[in-house]
Design an enzyme around this catalytic site. Sequence first.
Site, PDB file in Angstrom:
ATOM      1  N   LYS A 109       0.006  -1.015   1.957  1.00 38.82           N
ATOM      2  CA  LYS A 109      -1.157  -1.231   2.834  1.00 38.82           C
ATOM      3  C   LYS A 109      -2.021  -2.359   2.262  1.00 38.82           C
ATOM      4  O   LYS A 109      -1.548  -3.463   2.125  1.00 38.82           O
ATOM      5  CB  LYS A 109      -1.909   0.086   3.004  1.00 38.82           C
ATOM      6  N   ASP A 164      -5.631  10.181  -3.298  1.00 34.88           N
ATOM      7  CA  ASP A 164      -4.944   9.102  -2.590  1.00 34.88           C
ATOM      8  C   ASP A 164      -6.025   8.294  -1.887  1.00 34.88           C
ATOM      9  O   ASP A 164      -6.629   8.755  -0.919  1.00 34.88           O
ATOM     10  CB  ASP A 164      -3.954   9.709  -1.584  1.00 34.88           C
ATOM     11  N   ARG A 177      14.900  -0.302 -13.797  1.00 37.82           N
ATOM     12  CA  ARG A 177      14.525   1.084 -13.456  1.00 37.82           C
ATOM     13  C   ARG A 177      13.546   1.694 -14.453  1.00 37.82           C
ATOM     14  O   ARG A 177      12.845   2.642 -14.147  1.00 37.82           O
ATOM     15  CB  ARG A 177      15.767   1.968 -13.296  1.00 37.82           C
ATOM     16  N   TYR A 234      -1.846  12.574   4.535  1.00 36.51           N
ATOM     17  CA  TYR A 234      -0.774  11.804   5.175  1.00 36.51           C
ATOM     18  C   TYR A 234       0.400  12.732   5.541  1.00 36.51           C
ATOM     19  O   TYR A 234       0.739  13.638   4.774  1.00 36.51           O
ATOM     20  CB  TYR A 234      -0.336  10.721   4.178  1.00 36.51           C
TER      21      TYR A 234
HETATM   22  C1  LIG Z   1       1.207   4.973   4.172  1.00 36.53           C
HETATM   23  C2  LIG Z   1       0.573   6.019   3.360  1.00 36.53           C
HETATM   24  C3  LIG Z   1       1.300   6.725   2.397  1.00 36.53           C
HETATM   25  C4  LIG Z   1       2.787   6.509   2.179  1.00 36.53           C
HETATM   26  O1  LIG Z   1       3.051   5.202   1.715  1.00 36.53           O
HETATM   27  P1  LIG Z   1       4.463   4.475   1.919  1.00 36.53           P
HETATM   28  O2  LIG Z   1       4.256   3.181   1.207  1.00 36.53           O
HETATM   29  O3  LIG Z   1       4.717   4.361   3.391  1.00 36.53           O
HETATM   30  O4  LIG Z   1       5.505   5.335   1.255  1.00 36.53           O
HETATM   31  C5  LIG Z   1       0.630   7.671   1.639  1.00 36.53           C
HETATM   32  N1  LIG Z   1      -0.691   7.917   1.827  1.00 36.53           N
HETATM   33  C6  LIG Z   1      -1.404   7.270   2.758  1.00 36.53           C
HETATM   34  C7  LIG Z   1      -2.865   7.592   2.918  1.00 36.53           C
HETATM   35  C8  LIG Z   1      -0.806   6.296   3.556  1.00 36.53           C
HETATM   36  O5  LIG Z   1      -1.539   5.668   4.481  1.00 36.53           O
END
Ligand SMILES: *Cc1c(COP(=O)(O)O)cnc(C)c1O
Length: 387
Positions: free
Chosen positions: A205, A180, A54, A108
Amino acid sequence: MPSPRSSRPLSLATLAIHGAREAHKPGDPVVEPLVQSVNHLQAFGTADGLKYTRYGNTPNALRLQKRLAMLDAAESALVLSSGMAATACALLALLRPGDHLLASKYIYGGTYRLLMEEFVGMGIQVQLVDPFEPRIWRKSIKKETRAIFIESPVNPTCRVLDLRPISFLTKNSGIALVVDSTFASPVNFRPIESGADVVIHSATKYLNGHHDVLAGVVCGSEPYIEEVLQKEMLWGQTPDPFACWLLERGLKTLDVRVRRSNASAMAIAEWASGQKLVTAVHYPGLPDHPDHKIAKETLDGFGGMLALELKGGGRAADRFLRRLKLVTHAPSLGGVDTLVSEPRFTSHAKMTAAERAKIGIPDGFLRFSIGLEQVDDLIADLEQALK
Ligand SMILES: *Cc1c(COP(=O)(O)O)cnc(C)c1O
């Protein structure tokens, strides 16, 4: 990492494979081992060097974090248990009750709820603005403003924001610029090079890229990442070593995967532009995209995400999706499989059709994440489904 003979910096493709690796000696495994143990033997008479999963300091996490920092040209990075964990801890490390957060309204869905439900409930002032309105950031900054949060490229319209004027503003006023850039991955965009202070990825992703790991990353300065680590430890948002090991494996092919999906997305966007039943193609690589010039100047590749609008609206989209054989109808993005989703049933399900149309997402709008299949097979599948 092997020390290169010349002083030429290693490229991203090489760093994704070797970055932060210990020098190998005969008998070592080529693939770094998975150390699944949660606890580690402790030295006597000191608290130094206490290792615990952790705390984000076990072997698979440490190497991965150093490598991720290199890919984003950051001083330091932290890997967390999801993209949402990354966003939550990144912002918790910056904001206190009474502080003001300025955010783009094109973010998001999970981030939107985190800000408007959780953060507002904690007494943080959150203001959402249209990032395409001229001088909007300058006009909206207050004395309590601590951070600007944006997402680029924008989901699902593939608009691209120009960070350069925003970072000029944030640097001059001591505000953190948080980006992001999940949709781009470090192959296509390294926001720190354009003046961002903090970069967030959903590693679920492109970074992992195989639809089988949930993880997130925050990159930034060393003292800031230390603050994010404190949030990760206390809110318990640390990934398991196996998730780190899988993510490290996924990273090794990041460069080839993203470049292949970029090339295929471009070919599909060009093909779609010539189809009578496609009324709009959203891809920053096309010269008629509203942000083509900014994308050309600030991105290294136009991405693997694109969107199409079909003639005949929602009913046409429904017929089209049911006929697809190869392209998979599923949410999420950035993996080896080509996926298609309809924002009206996923990210934008809570809006009315009229509200969606107003922000450029009419019914019949389809979002594609282009994977690694042979592009002719993908186009053939799209073509037969369109007929
Ligand atoms: C999928 C996504 C998130 C969240 O990510 P998780 O791994 O599902 O928690 C945040 N920002 C963007 C742009 C995303 O596509």
